[in-house]
Motif scaffolding. Structure first.
Motif, short mmCIF file in Angstrom:
data_model
loop_
_atom_site.label_atom_id
_atom_site.label_comp_id
_atom_site.label_asym_id
_atom_site.label_seq_id
_atom_site.Cartn_x
_atom_site.Cartn_y
_atom_site.Cartn_z
N GLY A 105 -52.08 26.25 -50.26
CA GLY A 105 -52.10 26.80 -51.71
C GLY A 105 -53.03 27.94 -52.22
O GLY A 105 -53.14 28.10 -53.36
N THR A 106 -53.51 28.20 -51.12
CA THR A 106 -55.03 29.06 -51.57
C THR A 106 -54.57 30.65 -51.39
O THR A 106 -55.34 31.44 -51.83
N ALA A 107 -53.57 31.01 -50.71
CA ALA A 107 -52.93 32.51 -50.47
C ALA A 107 -52.61 33.10 -51.66
O ALA A 107 -51.70 32.36 -52.60
N ASP A 108 -52.66 34.30 -52.21
CA ASP A 108 -52.26 34.88 -53.20
C ASP A 108 -50.93 35.39 -52.81
O ASP A 108 -50.61 35.66 -51.67
N GLN A 109 -50.04 35.80 -53.72
CA GLN A 109 -48.79 36.04 -53.18
C GLN A 109 -48.62 37.50 -52.88
O GLN A 109 -47.77 37.66 -52.01
N ILE A 110 -49.63 38.67 -52.99
CA ILE A 110 -49.69 39.90 -52.30
C ILE A 110 -49.87 39.73 -50.83
O ILE A 110 -49.29 40.26 -49.99
N THR A 111 -50.77 38.86 -50.53
CA THR A 111 -51.00 38.59 -49.26
C THR A 111 -49.78 37.97 -48.33
O THR A 111 -49.45 38.45 -47.32
N LEU A 112 -49.37 36.84 -49.01
CA LEU A 112 -48.10 36.22 -48.38
C LEU A 112 -47.09 37.28 -48.30
O LEU A 112 -46.17 37.34 -47.20
N GLN A 113 -46.63 37.96 -49.40
CA GLN A 113 -45.59 39.25 -49.55
C GLN A 113 -45.93 40.23 -48.07
O GLN A 113 -44.95 40.53 -47.38
#
Length: 74
Positions: free
Chosen positions: A40-48
């Protein structure tokens, strides 16, 4: 025409090696995405970005598999 990515100019042996490399990268990205989502530490941009790269690899894998295993109607 982009020569390094043009699969029509590569031998089957080269394509098989690339296929294994791309499959390994795809699995590694899948594991990284799952790990980031679990913490739950990743930002959405990185995941995207990771998901987009994974999808791009999936497309490359499909192209190579289609070239190596043509659809033959028996």
């Amino acid at each position: 025409m982009n020569a390094p990515s043009d699969i029509s100019m590569k031998t089957d042996d080269v394509l098989r090696v690339e296929l294994e490399v791309f499959k390994r990268e795809h699995r590694d990205l899948d594991e990284a995405i799952r790990a980031l989502q679990a913490t739950g530490t990743a930002d959405q941009i990185t995941l995207q970005r990771l998901k987009k790269k994974k999808l791009h690899l999936k497309d490359k894998i499909a192209l190579i598999e289609d070239r190596l295993l043509p659809d033959i109607i028996a």
